[in-house]
Design a protein around this motif. Structure first.
Motif, PDB file in Angstrom:
ATOM      1  N   ARG A 200       0.834  -1.209   0.000  1.00 53.25           N
ATOM      2  CA  ARG A 200       0.000   0.000   0.000  1.00 53.25           C
ATOM      3  C   ARG A 200       0.864   1.254   0.000  1.00 53.25           C
ATOM      4  N   SER A 201       1.883   1.267   0.814  1.00 49.09           N
ATOM      5  CA  SER A 201       2.756   2.445   0.864  1.00 49.09           C
ATOM      6  C   SER A 201       3.500   2.638  -0.453  1.00 49.09           C
ATOM      7  N   LEU A 202       3.971   1.535  -1.037  1.00 56.98           N
ATOM      8  CA  LEU A 202       4.672   1.626  -2.321  1.00 56.98           C
ATOM      9  C   LEU A 202       3.747   2.173  -3.401  1.00 56.98           C
ATOM     10  N   LEU A 203       2.536   1.642  -3.494  1.00 58.62           N
ATOM     11  CA  LEU A 203       1.597   2.102  -4.520  1.00 58.62           C
ATOM     12  C   LEU A 203       1.203   3.559  -4.294  1.00 58.62           C
ATOM     13  N   THR A 204       1.102   3.960  -3.034  1.00 57.57           N
ATOM     14  CA  THR A 204       0.757   5.349  -2.742  1.00 57.57           C
ATOM     15  C   THR A 204       1.860   6.288  -3.219  1.00 57.57           C
ATOM     16  N   MET A 205       3.104   5.980  -2.875  1.00 59.82           N
ATOM     17  CA  MET A 205       4.215   6.823  -3.310  1.00 59.82           C
ATOM     18  C   MET A 205       4.358   6.819  -4.825  1.00 59.82           C
ATOM     19  N   LEU A 206       4.126   5.668  -5.449  1.00 60.68           N
ATOM     20  CA  LEU A 206       4.212   5.585  -6.910  1.00 60.68           C
ATOM     21  C   LEU A 206       3.129   6.446  -7.568  1.00 60.68           C
ATOM     22  N   THR A 207       1.929   6.438  -6.984  1.00 56.08           N
ATOM     23  CA  THR A 207       0.842   7.269  -7.513  1.00 56.08           C
ATOM     24  C   THR A 207       1.181   8.748  -7.393  1.00 56.08           C
ATOM     25  N   VAL A 208       1.732   9.135  -6.248  1.00 54.22           N
ATOM     26  CA  VAL A 208       2.134  10.531  -6.052  1.00 54.22           C
ATOM     27  C   VAL A 208       3.178  10.918  -7.097  1.00 54.22           C
ATOM     28  N   LEU A 209       4.163  10.057  -7.307  1.00 54.62           N
ATOM     29  CA  LEU A 209       5.233  10.335  -8.262  1.00 54.62           C
ATOM     30  C   LEU A 209       4.678  10.521  -9.671  1.00 54.62           C
ATOM     31  N   VAL A 210       3.837   9.592 -10.100  1.00 56.07           N
ATOM     32  CA  VAL A 210       3.280   9.669 -11.456  1.00 56.07           C
ATOM     33  C   VAL A 210       2.376  10.894 -11.601  1.00 56.07           C
ATOM     34  N   ALA A 211       1.565  11.169 -10.578  1.00 59.39           N
ATOM     35  CA  ALA A 211       0.661  12.318 -10.639  1.00 59.39           C
ATOM     36  C   ALA A 211       1.425  13.625 -10.762  1.00 59.39           C
ATOM     37  N   MET A 212       2.516  13.754 -10.014  1.00 57.20           N
ATOM     38  CA  MET A 212       3.299  14.992 -10.077  1.00 57.20           C
ATOM     39  C   MET A 212       4.023  15.132 -11.419  1.00 57.20           C
ATOM     40  N   ILE A 213       4.493  14.017 -11.976  1.00 60.19           N
ATOM     41  CA  ILE A 213       5.143  14.074 -13.285  1.00 60.19           C
ATOM     42  C   ILE A 213       4.142  14.491 -14.357  1.00 60.19           C
ATOM     43  N   ILE A 214       2.936  13.936 -14.310  1.00 60.65           N
ATOM     44  CA  ILE A 214       1.895  14.305 -15.279  1.00 60.65           C
ATOM     45  C   ILE A 214       1.514  15.774 -15.128  1.00 60.65           C
ATOM     46  N   ALA A 215       1.333  16.211 -13.865  1.00 62.58           N
ATOM     47  CA  ALA A 215       0.981  17.615 -13.627  1.00 62.58           C
ATOM     48  C   ALA A 215       2.072  18.548 -14.138  1.00 62.58           C
ATOM     49  N   GLY A 216       3.324  18.151 -13.940  1.00 61.53           N
ATOM     50  CA  GLY A 216       4.431  18.970 -14.444  1.00 61.53           C
ATOM     51  C   GLY A 216       4.474  18.996 -15.951  1.00 61.53           C
ATOM     52  N   GLY A 217       4.242  17.834 -16.588  1.00 62.36           N
ATOM     53  CA  GLY A 217       4.256  17.774 -18.039  1.00 62.36           C
ATOM     54  C   GLY A 217       3.148  18.588 -18.675  1.00 62.36           C
ATOM     55  N   LEU A 218       1.994  18.641 -18.009  1.00 64.32           N
ATOM     56  CA  LEU A 218       0.863  19.396 -18.540  1.00 64.32           C
ATOM     57  C   LEU A 218       0.904  20.871 -18.143  1.00 64.32           C
ATOM     58  N   GLY A 219       1.850  21.243 -17.289  1.00 61.11           N
ATOM     59  CA  GLY A 219       1.948  22.632 -16.854  1.00 61.11           C
ATOM     60  C   GLY A 219       0.795  23.084 -15.984  1.00 61.11           C
ATOM     61  N   LEU A 220       0.242  22.164 -15.190  1.00 62.39           N
ATOM     62  CA  LEU A 220      -0.917  22.499 -14.364  1.00 62.39           C
ATOM     63  C   LEU A 220      -0.560  23.450 -13.225  1.00 62.39           C
ATOM     64  N   VAL A 221       0.693  23.417 -12.781  1.00 62.50           N
ATOM     65  CA  VAL A 221       1.157  24.328 -11.733  1.00 62.50           C
ATOM     66  C   VAL A 221       2.243  25.214 -12.343  1.00 62.50           C
ATOM     67  N   PRO A 222       1.954  26.494 -12.536  1.00 59.02           N
ATOM     68  CA  PRO A 222       2.968  27.376 -13.151  1.00 59.02           C
ATOM     69  C   PRO A 222       4.287  27.339 -12.386  1.00 59.02           C
ATOM     70  N   GLY A 223       5.374  27.079 -13.103  1.00 53.75           N
ATOM     71  CA  GLY A 223       6.687  27.014 -12.466  1.00 53.75           C
ATOM     72  C   GLY A 223       6.879  25.804 -11.592  1.00 53.75           C
ATOM     73  N   GLY A 224       5.993  24.821 -11.705  1.00 51.90           N
ATOM     74  CA  GLY A 224       6.049  23.666 -10.813  1.00 51.90           C
ATOM     75  C   GLY A 224       7.301  22.835 -10.946  1.00 51.90           C
ATOM     76  N   MET A 225       7.908  22.825 -12.140  1.00 52.45           N
ATOM     77  CA  MET A 225       9.116  22.033 -12.352  1.00 52.45           C
ATOM     78  C   MET A 225      10.354  22.915 -12.491  1.00 52.45           C
TER      79      MET A 225
END
Length: 310
Positions: A200-225
């Motif tokens: 559960r902890s591994l899947l949670t951290m993996l989900t966070v990682l993937v979600a942040m990478i997607i958000a960064g790629g889409l530019g959802l948070v200005p200056g996020g990366m």
């Protein structure tokens, strides 16, 4: 004559002084993670980049633990969507908490995050759980009074501009982080009990990682990366990832020997450590009245934790 195999027994708990010292040390590492994040943000580092690094290192540590323990990767039927929801809620919590740290003193952000027990109790009640007792409700009220003091609400009302433009958003983000994490904890307890904690902890951290990478790629948070613009900023990024990964992994591995039922309140050392580190590293200070309010909040949280365990 062959002898029957010995039954599995839980590892012996650490002596209590050692367990308390270890938990206080881990709480200090978690606080150092947030102080390091503020150093990185002040140097121009993006919020998403910080979370990507932190969750990436934690994911690698948990993956190594899963391989070492030879844990099964099979999920019980019906848990997939709930696990995904928990991961997304923790991603929101991480983003909100770092957003609060970037705008207000670190210790204030962590005190806002420590409204978690109140929010979790109210959420559980709203979803069919038991109603908080009169004593618990009284303590919650005292905690809220302490927050009013530590946030210096009267000063806001008298001169909102004196607190700076980032304070209202920082407070909102801190409370939102606690709300998101309360939802994740409720789902974990009521919908994911059949799923092993390591997976559960591994899947949670993996989900966070993937979600942040997607958000960064889409530019959802200005200056996020955005990359930090100075050497201290890079050092802050490295330290926040290392402090979090070391603290999280050590806590996870040592939990069976820490007697959490008795010793968990020691983790409330985190805001205290953040106050000291924030002063030493960032020069952040609170007024004597705000310090008194913080003490009220911590005392209330400790009382709630000890009362629940009793």
């Amino acid at each position: 004559m062959s002898t029957p195999s010995a039954e599995f027994t839980a590892p012996a708990p650490f002596p209590r002084p050692l367990a308390l010292a270890l938990m206080c040390g881990l709480a200090t590492l978690f606080a150092a993670n947030h102080v390091s994040a503020r150093v990185a943000f002040d140097a121009g580092a993006g919020l998403l980049l910080a979370i990507v690094l932190r969750s990436g290192v934690a994911t690698l540590a948990l993956a190594a633990l899963v391989v070492f323990q030879r844990k099964s990767l099979r999920m019980p039927a019906g848990t997939g969507r709930w696990q995904l929801t928990v991961g997304l809620l923790v991603a929101v919590q991480s983003l909100c908490l770092y957003s609060a740290v970037a705008r207000i003193p670190v210790v204030v952000a962590l005190l806002l995050m420590n409204t978690l027990p109140i929010q979790l109790a109210l959420l559980s009640w709203a979803l069919g759980g038991s109603r908080p007792t009169a004593r618990a409700a009284l303590v919650m009220g005292v905690i809220l009074v302490g927050l009013v003091v530590v946030l210096d609400v009267p000063a806001w009302l008298n001169d909102p501009e004196a607190m700076g433009p980032g304070w209202p958003a920082g407070v909102a983000f801190g409370l939102a982080a606690a709300t998101a994490f309360a939802g994740a904890l409720w789902i974990t307890e009521h919908r994911l009990a059949a799923l092993g904690s390591t997976l559960r902890s591994l899947l949670t951290m993996l989900t966070v990682l993937v979600a942040m990478i997607i958000a960064g790629g889409l530019g959802l948070v200005p200056g996020g990366m955005a990359l930090p613009q100075s050497l201290p900023g890079w050092a802050g990024l490295v330290l926040l990832a290392l402090c979090y990964a070391v603290a999280f992994s050590t806590l996870f591995i040592c939990v069976p020997r820490l007697d959490m039922a008795r010793n968990a309140p020691a983790m409330n050392m985190e805001p205290v450590a953040a106050l000291i580190l924030g002063y030493l590293v960032l020069g952040q200070t609170l007024s004597p009245v705000q310090l008194a309010g913080g003490a009220i909040v911590l005392a209330g949280i400790l009382f709630l934790g000890l009362s629940k365990r009793a």
